[in-house]
Design a protein around this motif. Sequence first.
Motif, PDB file in Angstrom:
ATOM      1  N   HIS A 331       0.909  -1.194   0.011  1.00 16.23           N
ATOM      2  CA  HIS A 331      -0.005   0.000  -0.064  1.00 16.23           C
ATOM      3  C   HIS A 331       1.002   1.358   0.119  1.00 16.23           C
ATOM      4  O   HIS A 331       1.281   1.606   1.141  1.00 16.23           O
ATOM      5  CB  HIS A 331      -1.096  -0.021   1.149  1.00 16.23           C
ATOM      6  CG  HIS A 331      -1.930   1.166   1.363  1.00 16.23           C
ATOM      7  ND1 HIS A 331      -2.799   1.351   0.269  1.00 16.23           N
ATOM      8  CD2 HIS A 331      -1.895   2.314   2.167  1.00 16.23           C
ATOM      9  CE1 HIS A 331      -3.564   2.526   0.352  1.00 16.23           C
ATOM     10  NE2 HIS A 331      -2.997   2.948   1.580  1.00 16.23           N
ATOM     11  N   ASP A 333       1.467   4.661   0.283  1.00 18.24           N
ATOM     12  CA  ASP A 333       0.817   5.839   0.731  1.00 18.24           C
ATOM     13  C   ASP A 333       1.688   6.477   1.666  1.00 18.24           C
ATOM     14  O   ASP A 333       1.832   5.771   2.854  1.00 18.24           O
ATOM     15  CB  ASP A 333      -0.656   5.710   1.005  1.00 18.24           C
ATOM     16  CG  ASP A 333      -1.222   6.893   1.419  1.00 18.24           C
ATOM     17  OD1 ASP A 333      -0.605   7.838   1.044  1.00 18.24           O
ATOM     18  OD2 ASP A 333      -2.473   6.762   2.168  1.00 18.24           O
ATOM     19  N   ALA A 339      -1.385   4.539   7.090  1.00 17.73           N
ATOM     20  CA  ALA A 339      -2.376   3.783   7.021  1.00 17.73           C
ATOM     21  C   ALA A 339      -2.115   2.134   7.706  1.00 17.73           C
ATOM     22  O   ALA A 339      -1.069   1.849   7.349  1.00 17.73           O
ATOM     23  CB  ALA A 339      -2.872   3.346   5.570  1.00 17.73           C
ATOM     24  N   PRO A 366     -10.052  -3.500   5.723  1.00 21.84           N
ATOM     25  CA  PRO A 366      -9.492  -2.085   6.340  1.00 21.84           C
ATOM     26  C   PRO A 366      -9.859  -1.878   7.789  1.00 21.84           C
ATOM     27  O   PRO A 366     -10.640  -2.596   8.516  1.00 21.84           O
ATOM     28  CB  PRO A 366     -10.661  -1.098   5.536  1.00 21.84           C
ATOM     29  CG  PRO A 366     -11.929  -2.193   5.076  1.00 21.84           C
ATOM     30  CD  PRO A 366     -11.254  -3.614   5.111  1.00 21.84           C
ATOM     31  N   LYS A 368     -11.540  -0.053   9.458  1.00 26.00           N
ATOM     32  CA  LYS A 368     -12.765   0.260   9.797  1.00 26.00           C
ATOM     33  C   LYS A 368     -13.791  -1.097  10.248  1.00 26.00           C
ATOM     34  O   LYS A 368     -14.720  -0.915  10.709  1.00 26.00           O
ATOM     35  CB  LYS A 368     -13.546   1.061   8.990  1.00 26.00           C
ATOM     36  CG  LYS A 368     -13.957   0.316   7.513  1.00 26.00           C
ATOM     37  CD  LYS A 368     -14.896   1.275   6.789  1.00 26.00           C
ATOM     38  CE  LYS A 368     -15.449   0.352   5.459  1.00 26.00           C
ATOM     39  NZ  LYS A 368     -16.295   1.355   4.779  1.00 26.00           N
ATOM     40  N   PRO A 409      -9.731   5.365  13.012  1.00 20.48           N
ATOM     41  CA  PRO A 409     -10.710   6.520  12.481  1.00 20.48           C
ATOM     42  C   PRO A 409     -11.674   7.153  13.739  1.00 20.48           C
ATOM     43  O   PRO A 409     -12.082   6.280  14.446  1.00 20.48           O
ATOM     44  CB  PRO A 409     -11.515   5.643  11.490  1.00 20.48           C
ATOM     45  CG  PRO A 409     -10.487   4.557  11.048  1.00 20.48           C
ATOM     46  CD  PRO A 409     -10.039   4.135  12.339  1.00 20.48           C
ATOM     47  N   SER A 492     -16.402   5.857   7.434  1.00 18.79           N
ATOM     48  CA  SER A 492     -15.535   5.867   6.307  1.00 18.79           C
ATOM     49  C   SER A 492     -14.437   6.878   6.480  1.00 18.79           C
ATOM     50  O   SER A 492     -13.715   6.861   5.306  1.00 18.79           O
ATOM     51  CB  SER A 492     -16.393   6.148   5.337  1.00 18.79           C
ATOM     52  OG  SER A 492     -16.917   7.664   5.157  1.00 18.79           O
ATOM     53  N   ALA A 493     -14.157   7.287   7.652  1.00 19.50           N
ATOM     54  CA  ALA A 493     -13.180   8.562   7.724  1.00 19.50           C
ATOM     55  C   ALA A 493     -11.642   7.815   7.792  1.00 19.50           C
ATOM     56  O   ALA A 493     -11.862   6.737   8.172  1.00 19.50           O
ATOM     57  CB  ALA A 493     -13.478   9.346   8.849  1.00 19.50           C
ATOM     58  N   SER A 494     -10.604   8.477   7.418  1.00 18.36           N
ATOM     59  CA  SER A 494      -9.336   7.700   7.481  1.00 18.36           C
ATOM     60  C   SER A 494      -8.758   7.706   8.988  1.00 18.36           C
ATOM     61  O   SER A 494      -9.499   8.369   9.846  1.00 18.36           O
ATOM     62  CB  SER A 494      -8.389   8.653   6.429  1.00 18.36           C
ATOM     63  OG  SER A 494      -8.438  10.000   7.122  1.00 18.36           O
ATOM     64  N   ALA A 495      -7.764   7.068   9.157  1.00 17.50           N
ATOM     65  CA  ALA A 495      -7.298   7.295  10.440  1.00 17.50           C
ATOM     66  C   ALA A 495      -6.816   8.489  11.093  1.00 17.50           C
ATOM     67  O   ALA A 495      -6.450   9.474  10.336  1.00 17.50           O
ATOM     68  CB  ALA A 495      -5.910   6.261  10.408  1.00 17.50           C
TER      69      ALA A 495
END
Length: 827
Positions: A331, A333, A339, A366, A368, A409, A492-495
Amino acid sequence: MAAGLTAADPFSAPSLLVLKDQKDYVQKLDRSFASRRWCDHGTFSEPIMMHSLLMEWVRVGAPRGVKALGSFVRDWSVIPKKFESLTSDAMDLTVRMLKLLKPRCEARRQIEEMLAAMHHSVDKHEELVRTSGRSNPERIFSRDTDRLRALLALSFSDQMLMHLNPRWVPSGTKKKKQEEQMLELMYKHGFEPLNSVAIFAPQGQDEESIHGLCEAMAGEAPEHVVHDEKAKMAVVAFKPSSSSEALDHEDVLLWDVPSAIHRMHMFGSGRYRFFVELPGSDEAPVELFRPLQPFALQWDVLTHPGRGQKKKPSTVKGMCDWRNPIGFACHVDDAMPPAEFVGCCASVQGLEGGSQAFVAGASVLPLKFLPVLLGTLCPERWSICWGMDVGSSEVRALRILHHEFVNLPPKILAPAVLEAVNALRGALKEALYPPHWWDEWEADWQDEGGDENGRSSGKNRRDRKAGDRDADLLDPPDLRSQLSDLLEILPSASAASRPKKLKWRSAATFDEAWEEDDSLRPLQDLSEREDLTRTWSTAEAGSGDTKEFASLVEHLSCGSWFAISSIPKKLRKAKKQLEKRKDLFELKMTRACFQVRLRDGVPREGAGHRQQGAAASEDRSQGAAQAGVSKQQQPLVDMVRRLLKGKPPMGLGELGSQATIKKLLLQQKGPLQKIRPFLAAFPRIFEMGVDSKQQVAVQLVGAGGSFCAPVAAPSQSSGKGNSKSQGQGSRSSRKGGDRASVMTERIALLCKESPAIPADFDYRVRSFLMELQGRQGVSALEDAFDMLHEWLCKKEDRSHIHNWPGYIMKLLMNWRTLVEEAVAEED
């Protein structure tokens, strides 16, 4: 998916041990990985990959046999015999499941549709037959990736995988990690990390030869190669993924590297070191190390240290199948906070060293989906704790064993999410305990056609079951609504970044109704426990565990002094911990021990507790002075007074079987180590007699209870023997009576005085009671029912217990253990 997890990998697996031509080997690797990656479709899940392959097989008509599979085998690069074995396992599993389901139920209808889509059906003799017709895989197979991930997470939550604290994140120290050095090297030479990979440069090779080696492994020429002699590493950049290979749909979970980099990793067949022939050269093969990517996912396997292990368990690294996309999943990023991901696997095969393990059937999830994994995890076994942000009083972190999830998140563990998780846990629990089983066993035991001993006739039971052939079949409830509610409420928000200060609180439920049930308890909502904490103490003083302090406050609510050693172990706190909570407790030291009580002003259960506590303390001190209670005897007298206060007369067997009472009896001298001589030594405090059940019971003096006959104090030599013989002598005439009738009468009487119903006494409970009566007589049965009467009458409503048969069985098992321990100590 279940069949795919148990069968062998059906995709082709080329090997240099068979293929001598290196170029042919790379071409077959390309075909095999292309099929695997298309079926995976960016989900990075091996079960979902098998799910997609079976769906494509159904789409082409579900052919069977090696010859019929010819075109399908060539198109999808699978091995005919292995795929035929996979389809046979899927058929067999479907037919077996059909035989367990009730006719005309929804689950059976869906499985029959799936079997029809595979051009098969089950005849009246339950044999598998081939049918013809058109199949519609889109209607049978689910395309909802989140639902498939949730099913895998609920099934394999205890085999969790964790990718936490990525190694590429700057550590801030002088000695940088290998992943940090690789990332700096890529940025230094202007390479895009998404399309780059690093390898250790072999000795004596320049950039041109490294370029040829990478082309031989990947099957395509790299765009750029840079050899950094200082780092002894080469960075290789490939072309970005083509439009046909790019995975840019909404279900893609990871920003993965191109297929050429995957082929470089697959070339070594999972080995750490391997040899590569340089094309167009007569030189010996060059030894290379496995390629490295700073953003590659590195898994830690959730392993339980076992009971009694206090030290921190060692970390076990999980290695996925190198042939699949998840084997070198990346991943790319570099955003902060980094992440993090969780996952699950179907099986774990540990290696000899213990620090690494092969994982099969792995899936990336994920972050979440962490609440979904909590849907089937036991909070006690895995030591699950909530991390509460001190500033906002919100749950911002989670700890499982020693693994901490601190970059979660926002709102991922909000009260609404935990409520949906508990609803799903409750629905799963009800689904795993079919209620008609209990009704069936209850009907069997109420059969009037028994033998001379009152036992139900086996012929009558067989006749009843023969009349209802569907009684043992299953009708699984539909839990799609509970699962959909949980998936819809997931954020659905990011960390987010880690809070500055966290307080850890246990996720185990604190409720008397769940004390005797250890299966799928609801998770504790931390907001409720924080409300309790604010009731008893200020936020600054709240450093202890809310569950233990809540129980301790309730235990000390009578207002009297308690010896710290007399407090049950489950509630007891160390003296230093009590001294830190001066707002709650008051301590004093005597010659014998330290004593504790609640301070004035601490809320009790009722408004009159403080006055009652003061009166009880005064009565206790006066009674002790008049009865001549010594300091060694005082803790036991206080404990017995507490157990008898406000209650009807209690049997000596029930009182003496209490774990705290047994421990305090061992601290007494001579004959006072027996419960009956000890109570008889204080006639001004305790009154003994024979109750209506012809057993010796005890109550506090002046309590108002009535006895059928008084009991004389036993001599020192007799101890408990007179009590035992006296209790059994009055019952000896009933030993030859009807066992079933005695038990039925006691059950009916108990159900009238408690929320229990006859259906709660299922086959397991009745078998236990019948065995107890047959081995130890009616007296032991009476003692067991006395114990059940005490505990079941405490429940005001049936809603306090979710599994009444299991609760009653647990009470009986604990009671038998205490009785056996008491007998062993006396011997």
